[in-house]
Design a protein around this motif. Structure first.
Motif, PDB file in Angstrom:
ATOM      1  N   ALA A   1       0.582  -1.067   0.227  1.00  0.00           N
ATOM      2  CA  ALA A   1      -0.464   0.028   0.004  1.00  0.00           C
ATOM      3  C   ALA A   1       0.728   1.265  -0.212  1.00  0.00           C
ATOM      4  CB  ALA A   1      -1.149   0.225   0.885  1.00  0.00           C
ATOM      5  N   PHE A   2       2.201   1.313   0.539  1.00  0.00           N
ATOM      6  CA  PHE A   2       3.316   2.444   0.556  1.00  0.00           C
ATOM      7  C   PHE A   2       4.587   1.955   0.332  1.00  0.00           C
ATOM      8  CE2 PHE A   2       1.941   1.480   4.872  1.00  0.00           C
ATOM      9  CZ  PHE A   2       3.020   1.337   5.636  1.00  0.00           C
ATOM     10  N   ASN A   3       5.523   2.911  -0.111  1.00  0.00           N
ATOM     11  CA  ASN A   3       6.523   2.796   0.136  1.00  0.00           C
ATOM     12  C   ASN A   3       6.881   4.335   0.975  1.00  0.00           C
ATOM     13  OD1 ASN A   3       9.174   3.403  -1.044  1.00  0.00           O
ATOM     14  ND2 ASN A   3       8.763   1.192  -1.412  1.00  0.00           N
ATOM     15  N   VAL A   4       7.837   4.117   2.081  1.00  0.00           N
ATOM     16  CA  VAL A   4       8.730   4.988   3.003  1.00  0.00           C
ATOM     17  C   VAL A   4       9.945   4.862   3.068  1.00  0.00           C
ATOM     18  CG1 VAL A   4       8.377   6.109   5.388  1.00  0.00           C
ATOM     19  CG2 VAL A   4       6.027   5.369   3.988  1.00  0.00           C
ATOM     20  N   SER A   5      10.960   5.966   3.187  1.00  0.00           N
ATOM     21  CA  SER A   5      11.879   5.571   3.092  1.00  0.00           C
ATOM     22  C   SER A   5      12.471   6.655   4.310  1.00  0.00           C
ATOM     23  CB  SER A   5      12.875   5.900   2.195  1.00  0.00           C
ATOM     24  OG  SER A   5      12.908   6.782   1.516  1.00  0.00           O
TER      25      SER A   5
ATOM     26  N   ALA B   1      21.506  -4.847  -2.454  1.00  0.00           N
ATOM     27  CA  ALA B   1      23.054  -4.247  -3.511  1.00  0.00           C
ATOM     28  C   ALA B   1      23.480  -2.793  -3.351  1.00  0.00           C
ATOM     29  CB  ALA B   1      22.453  -5.217  -4.737  1.00  0.00           C
ATOM     30  N   ASP B   2      22.439  -2.024  -3.416  1.00  0.00           N
ATOM     31  CA  ASP B   2      22.967  -0.646  -3.173  1.00  0.00           C
ATOM     32  C   ASP B   2      22.582   0.110  -2.016  1.00  0.00           C
ATOM     33  OD1 ASP B   2      20.018  -0.530  -2.423  1.00  0.00           O
ATOM     34  OD2 ASP B   2      18.780   0.899  -3.430  1.00  0.00           O
ATOM     35  N   GLY B   3      22.962  -0.587  -0.928  1.00  0.00           N
ATOM     36  CA  GLY B   3      23.339  -0.219   0.523  1.00  0.00           C
ATOM     37  C   GLY B   3      22.351   0.119   1.176  1.00  0.00           C
ATOM     38  N   SER B   4      21.160   0.175   0.646  1.00  0.00           N
ATOM     39  CA  SER B   4      19.336   0.832   1.826  1.00  0.00           C
ATOM     40  C   SER B   4      19.348  -0.666   2.737  1.00  0.00           C
ATOM     41  CB  SER B   4      18.551   1.165   0.861  1.00  0.00           C
ATOM     42  OG  SER B   4      18.216  -0.062   0.003  1.00  0.00           O
ATOM     43  N   VAL B   5      18.959  -0.645   3.392  1.00  0.00           N
ATOM     44  CA  VAL B   5      18.346  -2.022   4.009  1.00  0.00           C
ATOM     45  C   VAL B   5      16.621  -1.238   3.830  1.00  0.00           C
ATOM     46  CG1 VAL B   5      17.693  -2.587   7.015  1.00  0.00           C
ATOM     47  CG2 VAL B   5      19.775  -1.415   6.094  1.00  0.00           C
ATOM     48  N   ALA B   6      15.961  -2.382   4.260  1.00  0.00           N
ATOM     49  CA  ALA B   6      14.484  -2.649   3.786  1.00  0.00           C
ATOM     50  C   ALA B   6      14.486  -3.676   4.955  1.00  0.00           C
ATOM     51  CB  ALA B   6      14.283  -3.538   2.447  1.00  0.00           C
ATOM     52  N   ILE B   7      12.657  -2.885   4.592  1.00  0.00           N
ATOM     53  CA  ILE B   7      11.684  -3.828   6.436  1.00  0.00           C
ATOM     54  C   ILE B   7      10.059  -3.759   5.757  1.00  0.00           C
ATOM     55  CG2 ILE B   7      13.520  -2.689   8.146  1.00  0.00           C
ATOM     56  CD1 ILE B   7      10.956  -0.655   8.860  1.00  0.00           C
ATOM     57  N   ARG B   8       9.948  -4.610   6.456  1.00  0.00           N
ATOM     58  CA  ARG B   8       8.540  -5.436   5.723  1.00  0.00           C
ATOM     59  C   ARG B   8       7.425  -4.629   6.862  1.00  0.00           C
ATOM     60  NH1 ARG B   8       7.495  -6.942   1.017  1.00  0.00           N
ATOM     61  NH2 ARG B   8       9.786  -7.908  -0.385  1.00  0.00           N
ATOM     62  N   TYR B   9       6.587  -4.121   6.255  1.00  0.00           N
ATOM     63  CA  TYR B   9       5.531  -3.842   7.688  1.00  0.00           C
ATOM     64  C   TYR B   9       4.406  -5.177   6.961  1.00  0.00           C
ATOM     65  CZ  TYR B   9       7.569   0.092  10.159  1.00  0.00           C
ATOM     66  OH  TYR B   9       7.902   0.728  11.107  1.00  0.00           O
TER      67      TYR B   9
END
Length: 224
Positions: free
Chosen positions: A181-185, A216-224
């Protein structure tokens, strides 16, 4: 025994009711399993079955009917077993677990040695899931060097591989929250280092520490 004696005996003891034959529960359970197995034939699933209560006193059915207990096999809770006459119906719980494979170590691989296809094999996951840090495809790891020596029978995990770090401890990182439903950084500071696919901790500006997966791009992904 004379006819008179037989007549007197029947007069004293009234006729006993004839016991109706009982349904063989083990038999209809086996037939329901066969129905489910045939219904999922060719599909990449593993079936998990419940069990019918052997204490059920159902009257015997000459022609039990088997059908999915739902609009389709995917939506069904199990197999419905019913009888028109005498009238009764019960359900055998059936769950279809999608088949999933994980990469396993097939032979000893030393530290620093690069993996080849012959070092590995695919084994079906017991619960249909790929554990965090594991691999589902051999081609994803062929050519990767080992961080330590591994022996046959181990499930290959990312921490066993000598992969380059994409997140370093203490560096600013962008944390991304993925949701249909959304994408937040937001920005944070890495508490631990990690290579692609590894779990890392990130301290947010409010002091809260979140855990996510290094990209791979150095970011960190979390899931809700």
């Amino acid at each position: 025994m004379s006819r008179l004696s037989l007549f007197l005996l029947l007069s004293v003891f009234p006729a006993l009711p004839v016991l109706a034959s009982r349904q063989d529960i083990a038999l209809i359970e086996a037939q329901a399993r066969a129905f489910a197995l045939q219904g999922w034939q060719g599909a990449a699933v593993r079936l998990s079955y419940g069990q019918l209560d052997r204490r059920l006193g159902l009257p015997a059915c000459p022609s039990p009917v088997y059908a999915w207990d739902g609009p389709s096999r995917e939506a069904a809770r199990g197999v419905k077993i019913s009888c028109v006459s005498p009238k009764w119906s019960i359900r055998l719980p059936v769950r279809a677990i999608p088949s999933q494979t994980v990469v396993m170590i097939k032979r000893t691989v030393a530290t620093g040695q690069k993996l080849v296809a012959e070092d590995l094999e695919l084994v079906e996951s017991r619960d249909g899931n790929v554990p965090l840090g594991a691999f589902a495809r051999i081609e994803d790891v062929v050519g990767k060097p080992m961080a330590r020596t591994v022996v046959p029978g181990l499930m290959l995990r990312r921490e066993m591989l000598a992969l380059p770090l994409v997140v370093r401890q203490g560096q600013p990182v962008r944390i991304v929250a993925d949701n249909p439903a959304f994408n937040v950084s937001a920005q944070g500071v890495a508490m631990t280092a990690g290579s692609e696919g590894q779990s890392v901790g990130v301290r947010m500006p409010n002091g809260r520490i979140l855990r996510g997966t290094a990209r791979a791009d150095g970011s960190v992904a979390i899931r809700y």
